[in-house]
Design a protein around this motif. Structure first.
Motif, mmCIF file in Angstrom:
data_model
loop_
_atom_site.group_PDB
_atom_site.id
_atom_site.type_symbol
_atom_site.label_atom_id
_atom_site.label_comp_id
_atom_site.label_asym_id
_atom_site.label_seq_id
_atom_site.Cartn_x
_atom_site.Cartn_y
_atom_site.Cartn_z
ATOM 1 N N ALA A 121 0.799 -1.220 0.000
ATOM 2 C CA ALA A 121 0.000 0.000 0.000
ATOM 3 C C ALA A 121 0.838 1.279 0.000
ATOM 4 O O ALA A 121 0.371 2.319 -0.464
ATOM 5 N N THR A 122 2.069 1.241 0.516
ATOM 6 C CA THR A 122 2.902 2.435 0.569
ATOM 7 C C THR A 122 3.199 2.927 -0.849
ATOM 8 O O THR A 122 3.528 2.138 -1.731
ATOM 9 N N VAL A 123 3.109 4.245 -1.048
ATOM 10 C CA VAL A 123 3.288 4.813 -2.384
ATOM 11 C C VAL A 123 4.630 4.391 -2.984
ATOM 12 O O VAL A 123 5.684 4.548 -2.366
ATOM 13 N N GLY A 124 4.590 3.841 -4.199
ATOM 14 C CA GLY A 124 5.801 3.501 -4.929
ATOM 15 C C GLY A 124 6.452 2.191 -4.541
ATOM 16 O O GLY A 124 7.476 1.811 -5.128
ATOM 17 N N VAL A 125 5.885 1.474 -3.567
ATOM 18 C CA VAL A 125 6.540 0.257 -3.115
ATOM 19 C C VAL A 125 6.327 -0.875 -4.127
ATOM 20 O O VAL A 125 5.253 -1.025 -4.697
ATOM 21 N N GLN A 126 7.371 -1.627 -4.361
ATOM 22 C CA GLN A 126 7.302 -2.844 -5.163
ATOM 23 C C GLN A 126 8.631 -3.572 -4.982
ATOM 24 O O GLN A 126 9.572 -3.034 -4.388
ATOM 25 N N ARG A 127 8.729 -4.775 -5.510
ATOM 26 C CA ARG A 127 10.013 -5.474 -5.492
ATOM 27 C C ARG A 127 10.919 -4.806 -6.508
ATOM 28 O O ARG A 127 10.631 -4.796 -7.706
ATOM 29 N N GLN A 128 12.005 -4.226 -6.039
ATOM 30 C CA GLN A 128 12.945 -3.513 -6.891
ATOM 31 C C GLN A 128 14.297 -3.475 -6.194
ATOM 32 O O GLN A 128 14.396 -3.732 -4.995
ATOM 33 N N TYR A 129 15.330 -3.129 -6.962
ATOM 34 C CA TYR A 129 16.665 -3.110 -6.360
ATOM 35 C C TYR A 129 16.762 -1.980 -5.344
ATOM 36 O O TYR A 129 16.376 -0.842 -5.615
ATOM 37 N N SER A 130 17.284 -2.301 -4.180
ATOM 38 C CA SER A 130 17.513 -1.319 -3.132
ATOM 39 C C SER A 130 18.991 -1.299 -2.791
ATOM 40 O O SER A 130 19.555 -2.324 -2.365
ATOM 41 N N GLY A 131 19.613 -0.143 -2.968
ATOM 42 C CA GLY A 131 21.018 -0.020 -2.604
ATOM 43 C C GLY A 131 21.232 -0.189 -1.113
ATOM 44 O O GLY A 131 22.298 -0.628 -0.668
ATOM 45 N N ASP A 157 17.167 18.395 -1.562
ATOM 46 C CA ASP A 157 15.971 18.117 -2.367
ATOM 47 C C ASP A 157 15.712 16.628 -2.386
ATOM 48 O O ASP A 157 16.601 15.818 -2.048
ATOM 49 N N ARG A 158 14.490 16.261 -2.807
ATOM 50 C CA ARG A 158 14.095 14.860 -2.847
ATOM 51 C C ARG A 158 12.978 14.665 -3.855
ATOM 52 O O ARG A 158 12.199 15.567 -4.119
ATOM 53 N N GLU A 159 12.935 13.502 -4.463
ATOM 54 C CA GLU A 159 11.852 13.104 -5.364
ATOM 55 C C GLU A 159 11.580 11.620 -5.148
ATOM 56 O O GLU A 159 12.513 10.806 -5.137
ATOM 57 N N LEU A 160 10.323 11.266 -4.992
ATOM 58 C CA LEU A 160 9.956 9.863 -4.830
ATOM 59 C C LEU A 160 9.864 9.202 -6.200
ATOM 60 O O LEU A 160 9.239 9.736 -7.112
ATOM 61 N N TYR A 161 10.498 8.043 -6.327
ATOM 62 C CA TYR A 161 10.415 7.273 -7.568
ATOM 63 C C TYR A 161 9.146 6.419 -7.523
ATOM 64 O O TYR A 161 8.973 5.581 -6.630
ATOM 65 N N VAL A 162 8.249 6.662 -8.469
ATOM 66 C CA VAL A 162 7.001 5.902 -8.565
ATOM 67 C C VAL A 162 7.096 5.004 -9.796
ATOM 68 O O VAL A 162 7.086 5.492 -10.923
#
Length: 333
Positions: A121-131, A157-162
């Motif tokens: 449910a968290t915005v932008g969450v999915q299985r993806q590479y995390s450093g 600054d910051r931008e959420l990756y969706v």
């Protein structure tokens, strides 16, 4: 008002409590006008103090407990539903940072961080590479812009990756509170937005650096060149570069470097002292260079003296610089 909690936070950061308190109050005073009501403004102050505190974990529960709240409802409301000008706060923080740390030779660092999450449910969450984890995980990823000079470093600054899968699911976006009209943007595109905001605002900086995701993006490199901002951006071993009229993989071109061309240079201080590596740089073709122009393109190569592992950086400078200058920028990451 000074509190015991404020003094404790300051002590944990090895600074004079009075100076720390003065700096915190100055910053909070700058952003006060971004909150229409006193309650979220006070809550924001408590949240910042919680973030700076020496807590074993930092989430709405622990930060609320640090603030003396019985439940995390207030902190969650501040982050999820309260109305305040978060972009205005970003601009105020950026101005505060550049006033304190500003240097014309500073480096803008683009990097990303993954926060591991459970559920979907968290915005932008999915299985993806995390450093952060160093592997593919269920995570939320954000791209950050940091300002680094000899005086210190801070995020500005910051931008959420969706991910695209979110953008193509309007119902999921609506349920998560994503505004309508938000389109998909790659991580380099998000970096370009933040860099444009910073440079358009007059942030003093000469360089940009980032990892392979950003070094491989020709649009980001081209935009920096148009602005006259130098860059030292990491690229993969198979990244194609042109030198001497031919195209090479970065690692293939590195094999042509003569032994005497390598130099032992520090990439800056680390936790255990100077970070020394072998370095070499190779001049690349510049098909766009005008007659008499001083701009130069380089492939910078770093070699670990023990493991012999190589790392590669694509570089552009508006005027000639030394190898040590490029190494210094690469080391800022």
């Amino acid at each position: 008002m000074r509190t015991t909690e404020d003094q404790t936070v300051a002590a944990g950061h090895s600074v004079d409590p009075a100076c720390w308190q003065e700096g915190l109050e100055e910053l909070l005073g700058r952003i006060a006008g971004r909150f229409g009501r006193v309650e979220p403004r006070q809550r924001a102050r408590a949240f910042v103090c919680g973030l700076l505190a020496d807590l074993p974990r930092k989430n709405c529960w622990t930060i609320a407990e640090h603030a003396g709240d019985v439940t995390p409802d207030g902190m969650q409301h501040l982050l999820g539903r309260a109305v305040w000008d978060h972009d205005g706060v970003r601009d105020d923080v950026r101005a505060y940072v550049t006033e304190a740390l500003g240097d014309p030779g500073a480096v803008l660092v683009v990097d990303e961080t993954g926060d591991l999450k459970k559920g979907a449910a968290t915005v932008g969450v999915q299985r993806q590479y995390s450093g952060t984890a160093g592997r593919v995980e269920n995570a939320q990823v954000a791209v950050y812009l940091l300002y680094a000079s000899d005086a210190g470093q801070a995020m500005i600054d910051r931008e959420l990756y969706v991910p695209r899968g979110w953008i193509t699911d309007p119902d999921r976006c609506r349920a998560a509170g994503i505004p309508e009209g938000i389109g998909f943007a790659t991580k380099p595109a998000l970096a370009r937005r933040m860099l444009a905001r910073a440079l358009d605002a007059g942030v003093p900086a000469t360089w940009v650096t980032g990892d392979e995701v950003y070094g491989a993006d020709p649009g980001l490199r081209a935009e920096l060149e148009v602005r006259g901002v130098g860059y030292v951006l990491a690229v993969a071993c198979d990244h194609p570069v042109r030198a001497g009229g031919d195209t090479y993989r970065a690692d293939a071109l590195a094999r042509r470097v003569p032994a005497q061309a390598w130099q032992w240079v520090s990439a800056g201080q680390g936790a255990k002292g100077h970070r020394y590596y072998d370095w070499a740089f190779i001049r690349l073709d510049d098909r766009d260079a005008s007659p008499g122009g001083q701009a130069q393109r380089w492939l910078l190569v770093r070699r670990n003296r023990r493991t012999r592992e190589l790392a590669f950086y694509r570089c552009w400078t508006p005027r000639p610089v030394s190898l040590a200058s490029l190494v210094r920028v690469a080391g800022r990451r």
